[in-house]
Write an enzyme that holds these catalytic residues in place. Structure first.
Site, PDB file in Angstrom:
ATOM      1  N   ARG A  23       0.834  -1.227   0.000  1.00 13.74           N
ATOM      2  CA  ARG A  23       0.000   0.000   0.000  1.00 13.74           C
ATOM      3  C   ARG A  23       0.856   1.259   0.000  1.00 13.74           C
ATOM      4  O   ARG A  23       0.387   2.345  -0.355  1.00 13.74           O
ATOM      5  CB  ARG A  23      -0.901  -0.001   1.244  1.00 13.74           C
ATOM      6  N   ASN A  49       3.267  23.083  13.622  1.00 14.79           N
ATOM      7  CA  ASN A  49       3.070  24.036  12.529  1.00 14.79           C
ATOM      8  C   ASN A  49       3.152  23.300  11.194  1.00 14.79           C
ATOM      9  O   ASN A  49       3.801  22.256  11.085  1.00 14.79           O
ATOM     10  CB  ASN A  49       4.141  25.133  12.565  1.00 14.79           C
ATOM     11  N   HIS A  63      14.588  32.799  11.151  1.00 15.04           N
ATOM     12  CA  HIS A  63      13.690  33.234  12.220  1.00 15.04           C
ATOM     13  C   HIS A  63      14.078  32.671  13.580  1.00 15.04           C
ATOM     14  O   HIS A  63      14.736  31.633  13.696  1.00 15.04           O
ATOM     15  CB  HIS A  63      12.255  32.789  11.897  1.00 15.04           C
ATOM     16  N   LYS A  73      12.648  23.460  17.475  1.00 14.90           N
ATOM     17  CA  LYS A  73      11.780  22.981  16.391  1.00 14.90           C
ATOM     18  C   LYS A  73      12.292  21.662  15.842  1.00 14.90           C
ATOM     19  O   LYS A  73      13.484  21.511  15.573  1.00 14.90           O
ATOM     20  CB  LYS A  73      11.749  24.013  15.245  1.00 14.90           C
ATOM     21  N   HIS A 120      16.427  29.601  12.426  1.00 16.24           N
ATOM     22  CA  HIS A 120      15.931  28.553  11.530  1.00 16.24           C
ATOM     23  C   HIS A 120      15.398  29.186  10.253  1.00 16.24           C
ATOM     24  O   HIS A 120      14.751  30.240  10.297  1.00 16.24           O
ATOM     25  CB  HIS A 120      14.815  27.753  12.213  1.00 16.24           C
ATOM     26  N   TYR A 133       6.326  21.086  11.444  1.00 18.18           N
ATOM     27  CA  TYR A 133       7.320  21.077  12.521  1.00 18.18           C
ATOM     28  C   TYR A 133       6.688  21.273  13.891  1.00 18.18           C
ATOM     29  O   TYR A 133       5.689  21.981  14.032  1.00 18.18           O
ATOM     30  CB  TYR A 133       8.429  22.106  12.275  1.00 18.18           C
ATOM     31  N   ASP A 168      10.768  39.176   5.836  1.00 19.35           N
ATOM     32  CA  ASP A 168      12.102  38.623   5.602  1.00 19.35           C
ATOM     33  C   ASP A 168      12.940  39.561   4.725  1.00 19.35           C
ATOM     34  O   ASP A 168      14.158  39.621   4.866  1.00 19.35           O
ATOM     35  CB  ASP A 168      11.987  37.227   4.994  1.00 19.35           C
TER      36      ASP A 168
HETATM   37  C1  T46 Z   1       5.014  31.280  13.007  1.00 20.00           C
HETATM   38  C2  T46 Z   1       3.529  31.498  13.139  1.00 20.00           C
HETATM   39  C3  T46 Z   1       2.853  32.355  12.280  1.00 20.00           C
HETATM   40  N1  T46 Z   1       1.509  32.521  12.416  1.00 20.00           N
HETATM   41  C4  T46 Z   1       0.824  33.404  11.463  1.00 20.00           C
HETATM   42  C5  T46 Z   1       1.361  34.816  11.413  1.00 20.00           C
HETATM   43  C6  T46 Z   1       1.133  35.230   9.977  1.00 20.00           C
HETATM   44  O1  T46 Z   1      -0.203  35.719   9.826  1.00 20.00           O
HETATM   45  C7  T46 Z   1       1.239  33.923   9.193  1.00 20.00           C
HETATM   46  C8  T46 Z   1       2.590  33.737   8.522  1.00 20.00           C
HETATM   47  O2  T46 Z   1       3.586  33.948   9.501  1.00 20.00           O
HETATM   48  P1  T46 Z   1       5.104  34.057   9.058  1.00 20.00           P
HETATM   49  O3  T46 Z   1       5.217  34.900   7.831  1.00 20.00           O
HETATM   50  O4  T46 Z   1       5.910  34.430  10.280  1.00 20.00           O
HETATM   51  O5  T46 Z   1       5.402  32.535   8.662  1.00 20.00           O
HETATM   52  P2  T46 Z   1       6.832  31.954   8.213  1.00 20.00           P
HETATM   53  O6  T46 Z   1       7.575  32.932   7.366  1.00 20.00           O
HETATM   54  O7  T46 Z   1       6.548  30.600   7.688  1.00 20.00           O
HETATM   55  O8  T46 Z   1       7.635  31.843   9.572  1.00 20.00           O
HETATM   56  C9  T46 Z   1       7.960  30.600  10.154  1.00 20.00           C
HETATM   57  O9  T46 Z   1       8.951  30.005   9.361  1.00 20.00           O
HETATM   58  C10 T46 Z   1      10.233  29.848   9.916  1.00 20.00           C
HETATM   59  C11 T46 Z   1      11.051  28.952   9.021  1.00 20.00           C
HETATM   60  C12 T46 Z   1      10.199  29.356  11.311  1.00 20.00           C
HETATM   61  O10 T46 Z   1      11.053  28.599  11.769  1.00 20.00           O
HETATM   62  C13 T46 Z   1       9.150  29.868  12.196  1.00 20.00           C
HETATM   63  O11 T46 Z   1       8.338  28.828  12.695  1.00 20.00           O
HETATM   64  C14 T46 Z   1       8.290  30.874  11.588  1.00 20.00           C
HETATM   65  O12 T46 Z   1       8.961  32.108  11.724  1.00 20.00           O
HETATM   66  O13 T46 Z   1       1.032  32.876  10.154  1.00 20.00           O
HETATM   67  C15 T46 Z   1       0.771  31.883  13.394  1.00 20.00           C
HETATM   68  O14 T46 Z   1      -0.451  32.058  13.500  1.00 20.00           O
HETATM   69  N2  T46 Z   1       1.432  31.049  14.254  1.00 20.00           N
HETATM   70  C16 T46 Z   1       2.784  30.826  14.159  1.00 20.00           C
HETATM   71  O15 T46 Z   1       3.335  30.036  14.968  1.00 20.00           O
END
Ligand code: T46
Length: 187
Positions: A23, A49, A63, A73, A120, A133, A168
């Site tokens: 499978r 996440n 981040h 993480k 990270h 993660y 970023d």
């Molecule tokens: C991280 C996070 C974000 N959010 C919301 C906030 C924003 O509205 C949306 C996107 O957030 P962000 O642009 O910060 O997502 P990433 O750029 O993927 O950031 C993450 O990616 C890098 C690689 C990481 O290691 C962290 O976990 C985290 O910083 O999700 C949430 O609601 N909960 C959360 O835990």
């Protein structure tokens, strides 16, 4: 479960076993008991996440969450392929500013353990790459921070400007970064 060290003490590559049959496969993607029996005791995870990055060459990072909500993480790729990066930013660490990069993919099933005290980030290498993660602390936007992806000397292997969030694009260069982590507290 295969457990491999990396060039950064504390950062590990975990590869759970896959039980294949006609499978497909079954894998215990996380099992605290299995790791403890192998001598690895990770902190408790409190939040999972999951993100999808549509375009190849999407870069999310670098981040961190500052104390008191620093996050460890455990990262895995559930679809596609990505280069996952951890950077030691613990003041006083013998490996401060040093980084490791591991290719994680659905195919290889490898996971990267990134302890608190490390930046990270990841760069996707296929379209529609999904990352899942486990985090050791909850989301705390007031503690959220980022360092410019191209200011640490990481060999991302990019040939063009990556797809970046506005956050970023505006991240602080590593040379101006004031780390909130100490080796003493996060060794
Ligand atoms: C991280 C996070 C974000 N959010 C919301 C906030 C924003 O509205 C949306 C996107 O957030 P962000 O642009 O910060 O997502 P990433 O750029 O993927 O950031 C993450 O990616 C890098 C690689 C990481 O290691 C962290 O976990 C985290 O910083 O999700 C949430 O609601 N909960 C959360 O835990």
């Amino acid at each position: 479960m295969q457990i491999e060290p990396t060039a950064l003490a504390g950062v590990l590559v975990l590869t759970p076993a896959r039980h294949g049959d006609a499978r497909g496969f079954f894998s215990e993607s996380w099992n605290r008991k299995t790791l403890r029996e192998a001598g690895v005791d990770l902190p408790e995870f409190v939040q999972d996440n999951h993100s999808l990055s549509a375009a190849t060459g999407t870069l999310r990072g670098l981040h961190f969450q500052a104390p008191p909500h620093a996050q460890g993480k455990l990262v895995r790729c559930v679809r596609g392929r990505l280069l996952d990066v951890a950077v030691d930013v613990r003041l006083g660490s013998p490996t401060y500013g040093q980084w490791v990069a591991e290719e994680l993919s659905f195919e290889n099933g490898r996971q990267l353990w990134v302890p608190a005290g490390f930046l990270h980030g990841f760069l996707t290498r296929e379209p529609d790459t999904e990352i899942a993660y486990k985090c050791t602390d909850h989301y705390a936007p007031e503690c959220d921070g980022s360092v410019a992806w191209d200011s640490v000397g990481i060999d991302w292997g990019v040939t063009a400007e990556p797809v970046l969030s506005a956050k970023d694009k505006a991240a602080v260069p590593f040379a101006e970064f004031k780390s909130p982590f100490t080796y003493e507290e996060y060794a």
